[in-house]
Structure formats: structure tokens, C-alpha cells
Scaffold this motif. Structure first.
Motif, PDB file in Angstrom:
ATOM      1  N   MET A  22       8.851  20.476  -0.992  1.00 48.56           N
ATOM      2  CA  MET A  22       8.546  20.844   0.390  1.00 48.56           C
ATOM      3  C   MET A  22       7.409  20.059   1.045  1.00 48.56           C
ATOM      4  O   MET A  22       7.481  19.786   2.234  1.00 48.56           O
ATOM      5  CB  MET A  22       8.264  22.347   0.493  1.00 48.56           C
ATOM      6  N   PRO A  23       6.337  19.684   0.368  1.00 48.88           N
ATOM      7  CA  PRO A  23       5.271  18.970   1.086  1.00 48.88           C
ATOM      8  C   PRO A  23       5.718  17.652   1.720  1.00 48.88           C
ATOM      9  O   PRO A  23       5.199  17.273   2.761  1.00 48.88           O
ATOM     10  CB  PRO A  23       4.211  18.726   0.014  1.00 48.88           C
ATOM     11  N   ALA A  44       1.514  18.042 -12.197  1.00 39.36           N
ATOM     12  CA  ALA A  44       1.235  19.412 -11.766  1.00 39.36           C
ATOM     13  C   ALA A  44       2.401  20.363 -11.965  1.00 39.36           C
ATOM     14  O   ALA A  44       2.211  21.579 -11.926  1.00 39.36           O
ATOM     15  CB  ALA A  44       0.849  19.409 -10.293  1.00 39.36           C
ATOM     16  N   VAL A  45       3.594  19.859 -12.216  1.00 40.54           N
ATOM     17  CA  VAL A  45       4.786  20.707 -12.285  1.00 40.54           C
ATOM     18  C   VAL A  45       4.667  21.773 -13.373  1.00 40.54           C
ATOM     19  O   VAL A  45       4.935  22.953 -13.133  1.00 40.54           O
ATOM     20  CB  VAL A  45       6.063  19.846 -12.480  1.00 40.54           C
ATOM     21  N   ILE A  49       0.837  -1.207   0.000  1.00 40.98           N
ATOM     22  CA  ILE A  49       0.000   0.000   0.000  1.00 40.98           C
ATOM     23  C   ILE A  49       0.869   1.253   0.000  1.00 40.98           C
ATOM     24  O   ILE A  49       0.582   2.224  -0.708  1.00 40.98           O
ATOM     25  CB  ILE A  49      -0.963  -0.007   1.203  1.00 40.98           C
ATOM     26  N   GLY A  50       1.943   1.242   0.770  1.00 40.39           N
ATOM     27  CA  GLY A  50       2.860   2.377   0.781  1.00 40.39           C
ATOM     28  C   GLY A  50       3.481   2.623  -0.578  1.00 40.39           C
ATOM     29  O   GLY A  50       3.607   3.769  -1.026  1.00 40.39           O
ATOM     30  N   GLY A  51       3.872   1.567  -1.263  1.00 40.75           N
ATOM     31  CA  GLY A  51       4.435   1.717  -2.605  1.00 40.75           C
ATOM     32  C   GLY A  51       3.422   2.261  -3.589  1.00 40.75           C
ATOM     33  O   GLY A  51       3.739   3.119  -4.424  1.00 40.75           O
ATOM     34  N   PHE A  52       2.191   1.798  -3.498  1.00 38.70           N
ATOM     35  CA  PHE A  52       1.131   2.304  -4.373  1.00 38.70           C
ATOM     36  C   PHE A  52       0.906   3.793  -4.137  1.00 38.70           C
ATOM     37  O   PHE A  52       0.822   4.579  -5.079  1.00 38.70           O
ATOM     38  CB  PHE A  52      -0.164   1.529  -4.137  1.00 38.70           C
ATOM     39  N   ASP A  65       1.289   9.490  -5.647  1.00 35.69           N
ATOM     40  CA  ASP A  65       1.708  10.839  -5.298  1.00 35.69           C
ATOM     41  C   ASP A  65       2.721  11.367  -6.312  1.00 35.69           C
ATOM     42  O   ASP A  65       2.633  12.519  -6.738  1.00 35.69           O
ATOM     43  CB  ASP A  65       2.315  10.841  -3.895  1.00 35.69           C
ATOM     44  N   SER A  66       3.659  10.542  -6.715  1.00 32.62           N
ATOM     45  CA  SER A  66       4.661  10.964  -7.692  1.00 32.62           C
ATOM     46  C   SER A  66       4.023  11.335  -9.022  1.00 32.62           C
ATOM     47  O   SER A  66       4.403  12.323  -9.652  1.00 32.62           O
ATOM     48  CB  SER A  66       5.690   9.849  -7.920  1.00 32.62           C
ATOM     49  N   SER A  67       3.036  10.574  -9.456  1.00 27.92           N
ATOM     50  CA  SER A  67       2.394  10.879 -10.737  1.00 27.92           C
ATOM     51  C   SER A  67       1.566  12.156 -10.657  1.00 27.92           C
ATOM     52  O   SER A  67       1.530  12.935 -11.608  1.00 27.92           O
ATOM     53  CB  SER A  67       1.532   9.706 -11.199  1.00 27.92           C
TER      54      SER A  67
END
Length: 66
Positions: free
Chosen positions: A46-47, A25-26, A10-13, A18-20
Motif C-alpha cells: 500500500m505505501p 521488515a516483513v 538515483i531512482g534505481g538506487f 526501499d525494496s531491501s
């Protein structure tokens, strides 16, 4: 052992999700706020430490009121 494996999965998912979201958004962040690459990198990075610190301060015990 199953709990540890499930928690890691679940942490990896969530990390990948979050990375995607951040990656998508960049460009919008740069265009909307007119930032350079250094400023954008700072804003995007920062987040993560702030969230980690906030979660650590809150603690894992459910016995404590929120």
C-alpha cells in the motif's frame, strides 16, 4: 542526457534501497501484528501507490507553496 542518466541512476538506487528495507521488515510486521500472508502483502504494497498519488497531487513546480 547526463541529467536523465543521473536521475535514472538515483531512482534505481532508491528503489533498491526501499525494496531491501521493506524485505527486512516483513517478518517483523507479520510477527508483531499477527498477520497472514495476504494481509502482510497488502500492508507492504500500500505505501507505494499512496506515495505516488501524493507526489502527483503535490506537483513538480517549485513556484507553488507547499
Amino acid at each position: 542526457m547526463v541529467f536523465i542518466t543521473a536521475a535514472a541512476a538515483i531512482g534505481g538506487f532508491l528503489f533498491g534501497y526501499d525494496s531491501s528495507v521493506i524485505n527486512g521488515a516483513v517478518v517483523g510486521i507479520q510477527r508483531h501484528f499477527g498477520m497472514g500472508p495476504g494481509q502482510t502483502g497488502f500492508v507492504v504494497a500500500m505505501p507505494s501507490p499512496w506515495s505516488t498519488r501524493s507526489a502527483a497531487n503535490r506537483g513538480c513546480s517549485s513556484a507553488r507553496p507547499a
